[in-house]
Scaffold this active site. Structure first.
Site, PDB file in Angstrom:
ATOM      1  CE  LYS A 153     -34.580  -4.638  12.377  1.00  0.00           C
ATOM      2  NZ  LYS A 153     -34.609  -5.908  11.643  1.00  0.00           N
ATOM      3  CD  GLU A 163     -38.086  -6.807  11.797  1.00  0.00           C
ATOM      4  OE1 GLU A 163     -37.045  -6.134  11.764  1.00  0.00           O
ATOM      5  OE2 GLU A 163     -38.109  -8.036  11.805  1.00  0.00           O
ATOM      6  CE  LYS A 196     -33.396  -0.669   6.781  1.00  0.00           C
ATOM      7  NZ  LYS A 196     -32.325  -1.495   7.271  1.00  0.00           N
ATOM      8  CG  ASN A 233     -36.700  -9.526   8.325  1.00  0.00           C
ATOM      9  OD1 ASN A 233     -35.634  -8.920   8.435  1.00  0.00           O
ATOM     10  ND2 ASN A 233     -37.670  -9.422   9.204  1.00  0.00           N
TER      11      ASN A 233
HETATM   12  N1  LIG Z   1     -28.711  -2.990  11.307  1.00  0.00           N
HETATM   13  C1  LIG Z   1     -29.269  -3.435  10.209  1.00  0.00           C
HETATM   14  O1  LIG Z   1     -30.414  -3.094   9.884  1.00  0.00           O
HETATM   15  C2  LIG Z   1     -28.493  -4.375   9.330  1.00  0.00           C
HETATM   16  C3  LIG Z   1     -28.970  -4.667   8.045  1.00  0.00           C
HETATM   17  C4  LIG Z   1     -28.193  -5.480   7.218  1.00  0.00           C
HETATM   18  C5  LIG Z   1     -26.980  -5.993   7.692  1.00  0.00           C
HETATM   19  N2  LIG Z   1     -26.556  -5.692   8.951  1.00  0.00           N
HETATM   20  C6  LIG Z   1     -25.288  -6.203   9.452  1.00  0.00           C
HETATM   21  O2  LIG Z   1     -24.227  -5.719   8.630  1.00  0.00           O
HETATM   22  C7  LIG Z   1     -23.119  -6.595   8.770  1.00  0.00           C
HETATM   23  C8  LIG Z   1     -22.424  -6.779   7.428  1.00  0.00           C
HETATM   24  O3  LIG Z   1     -21.919  -5.547   7.009  1.00  0.00           O
HETATM   25  P1  LIG Z   1     -20.922  -5.398   5.751  1.00  0.00           P
HETATM   26  O4  LIG Z   1     -21.349  -6.305   4.688  1.00  0.00           O
HETATM   27  O5  LIG Z   1     -20.818  -3.953   5.485  1.00  0.00           O
HETATM   28  O6  LIG Z   1     -19.553  -6.021   6.289  1.00  0.00           O
HETATM   29  P2  LIG Z   1     -18.325  -5.393   7.104  1.00  0.00           P
HETATM   30  O7  LIG Z   1     -18.789  -4.387   8.064  1.00  0.00           O
HETATM   31  O8  LIG Z   1     -17.524  -6.537   7.632  1.00  0.00           O
HETATM   32  O9  LIG Z   1     -17.459  -4.678   5.976  1.00  0.00           O
HETATM   33  C9  LIG Z   1     -16.793  -5.474   5.034  1.00  0.00           C
HETATM   34  C10 LIG Z   1     -15.282  -5.231   4.995  1.00  0.00           C
HETATM   35  O10 LIG Z   1     -15.003  -4.102   4.164  1.00  0.00           O
HETATM   36  C11 LIG Z   1     -14.179  -3.171   4.864  1.00  0.00           C
HETATM   37  N3  LIG Z   1     -14.548  -1.848   4.331  1.00  0.00           N
HETATM   38  C12 LIG Z   1     -15.595  -1.084   4.717  1.00  0.00           C
HETATM   39  N4  LIG Z   1     -15.679  -0.009   3.929  1.00  0.00           N
HETATM   40  C13 LIG Z   1     -14.668  -0.070   3.042  1.00  0.00           C
HETATM   41  C14 LIG Z   1     -14.236   0.763   1.963  1.00  0.00           C
HETATM   42  N5  LIG Z   1     -14.917   1.844   1.619  1.00  0.00           N
HETATM   43  N6  LIG Z   1     -13.144   0.381   1.253  1.00  0.00           N
HETATM   44  C15 LIG Z   1     -12.477  -0.763   1.574  1.00  0.00           C
HETATM   45  N7  LIG Z   1     -12.833  -1.584   2.570  1.00  0.00           N
HETATM   46  C16 LIG Z   1     -13.925  -1.245   3.282  1.00  0.00           C
HETATM   47  C17 LIG Z   1     -14.538  -3.414   6.311  1.00  0.00           C
HETATM   48  O11 LIG Z   1     -13.583  -2.933   7.200  1.00  0.00           O
HETATM   49  C18 LIG Z   1     -14.644  -4.924   6.330  1.00  0.00           C
HETATM   50  O12 LIG Z   1     -13.379  -5.519   6.383  1.00  0.00           O
HETATM   51  C19 LIG Z   1     -23.648  -7.882   9.362  1.00  0.00           C
HETATM   52  O13 LIG Z   1     -23.181  -8.030  10.683  1.00  0.00           O
HETATM   53  C20 LIG Z   1     -25.148  -7.696   9.352  1.00  0.00           C
HETATM   54  O14 LIG Z   1     -25.797  -8.349  10.429  1.00  0.00           O
HETATM   55  C21 LIG Z   1     -27.293  -4.893   9.771  1.00  0.00           C
END
Ligand SMILES: NC(=O)c1ccc[n+]([C@@H]2O[C@H](COP(=O)([O-])OP(=O)(O)OC[C@H]3O[C@@H](n4cnc5c(N)ncnc54)[C@H](O)[C@@H]3O)[C@@H](O)[C@H]2O)c1
Length: 358
Positions: free
Chosen positions: A139, A233, A223, A241
């Site tokens: 996705k 889905e 997953k 979800n």
């Molecule tokens: N495609 C899918 O199936 C799916 C599923 C769940 C969530 N999502 C999406 O994922 C997003 C959230 O992702 P997230 O929670 O990873 O947030 P994010 O991508 O914003 O990462 C969080 C922060 O941590 C930093 N970071 C990343 N790796 C790091 C590391 N190893 N060390 C230090 N800092 C690091 C990033 O640069 C960012 O500032 C949402 O937009 C959500 O919609 C997508």
């Protein structure tokens, strides 16, 4: 360390979980591929870019940066990256290596899906949330001003490479956000995983490697299995979800700025659990266990001042709401959920209200 496979009607790809696994990236770049575009955020690149660059070695490559953050997860940023790719020699033979958190893997994955009508992508997630969820399953997408992930595409990667070692640099709040998605996997499909999360919070929070690796492997297995059975889905994939319908409404209501995605899902799981109990699908004991487990990885940002009626109204505009019918994923017991549109509206309102305070 084990590999898992996602198998859809059109493709089969590995999800590799291995400390130091970044070094394997080269083997997944197709032999005839042109330039590799390594897309990352500057913070991740500063911390871990050298290891990825070493692994890419002398394969021709370019490094591009996405600014990061939910408000920048927009089509305009995809276009900027695409222009940069063309300017630096990107063509149909190019491959994208997406290296970062879930926002980055969603954006770079979407770019790969539409660049010159689609080029391959290798996903290398670096947050816990992206490792256990976002980067697996194909996705991809970006937000519209009016809602989350409303533009997107299914675009399965060539491979997903998960190195749990990179999590050592992750800020604690981001780590906790990922833990909530793991609790989700436990509630929907794996009671043993749930009880690990419930009974071992100290080892989980201290990043004990054997616990971190197990949480990731169990989540990846679940997953991969769910996506393999239902890529688009239509059916079983909807169980993923759990907590998201309520969580997306909370994120939208608070302008995508107050809650991390995983935190919104945590709150959403509490609301769905309370609704499941009100609908008498779930026992009181299991309800309490789920609420206790979620709360033990808090605190969540303050919820005071959020209007339950506005959250309830937003549920109706979720992209998973079809013809006004909201499909809720509700727990029946720890390890099993049910998808149902057949719930009483007054229970939904009451569950939202109670979840704001419990
Ligand atoms: N495609 C899918 O199936 C799916 C599923 C769940 C969530 N999502 C999406 O994922 C997003 C959230 O992702 P997230 O929670 O990873 O947030 P994010 O991508 O914003 O990462 C969080 C922060 O941590 C930093 N970071 C990343 N790796 C790091 C590391 N190893 N060390 C230090 N800092 C690091 C990033 O640069 C960012 O500032 C949402 O937009 C959500 O919609 C997508």
């Amino acid at each position: 360390m084990p590999s898992y496979f996602v198998e859809t009607s059109a493709c089969r790809y590995p999800v590799l979980v291995e400390r130091g696994g970044l070094r394997n990236v080269r083997q997944f770049i197709p032999e005839r591929a042109g330039k590799a575009f390594l897309i990352s955020t500057e913070d991740v690149w500063k911390l871990h870019g050298a290891a990825l660059a070493r692994a890419i070695g002398d394969h021709p490559h370019e490094i591009l940066f996405f600014p990061g953050g939910e408000p920048r997860k927009r089509l305009a940023e995809v276009e900027t990256l695409a222009e940069q790719m063309v300017a630096r020699g990107g063509d149909r033979s190019s491959v994208i290596v997406a290296f970062g958190g879930g926002i980055l893997t969603d954006v770079a994955g979407f770019l790969a899906a539409i660049f010159m009508r689609g080029i391959p992508v290798i996903q290398i997630p670096t947050t816990l949330l992206a490792q256990v969820d976002a980067a697996i399953g194909g996705k991809t997408g970006v937000n519209l001003a009016c809602g989350k992930n409303l533009l997107g595409s299914f675009h399965q990667p060539l491979a997903v490479i998960i190195d749990p070692g990179v999590l050592d640099t992750l800020p604690e709040r981001e780590y906790r956000a990922g833990l909530f998605e793991i609790i989700k996997h436990g509630v929907i499909a794996d009671a043993d995983l749930f009880w690990l999360m419930s009974r071992e919070p100290q080892r989980v929070m201290s990043h004990a490697p054997e616990v971190v690796d197990r949480m990731i492997c169990d989540s990846v297995r679940i997953k991969a299995e769910v996506v393999s059975g239902d890529e688009k889905e239509q059916d079983r994939r909807r169980i993923l979800n759990f907590g998201h319908t309520f969580g997306h409404a909370l994120e939208a209501e608070t302008g995508y700025s107050q809650f991390l995605h995983g935190e919104a899902v945590a709150w959403g799981m509490k609301a769905a659990t309370l609704l499941g109990a009100k609908e008498r699908l779930l026992s009181v004991e299991d309800k309490q266990e789920i609420l206790r487990c979620v709360n033990s990885y808090g605190p969540l940002p303050p919820l005071a001042g959020i209007d339950p009626a506005r959250i309830a109204a937003r549920l109706k505009s979720d992209k998973k709401t079809v013809q006004g019918k909201i499909h809720f994923v509700l727990p029946e017991r720890i390890g099993a959920v049910k998808i149902t549109a057949d719930v009483q509206e007054r229970f939904v309102a009451a569950a939202i209200e109670e979840a704001l305070t419990c």
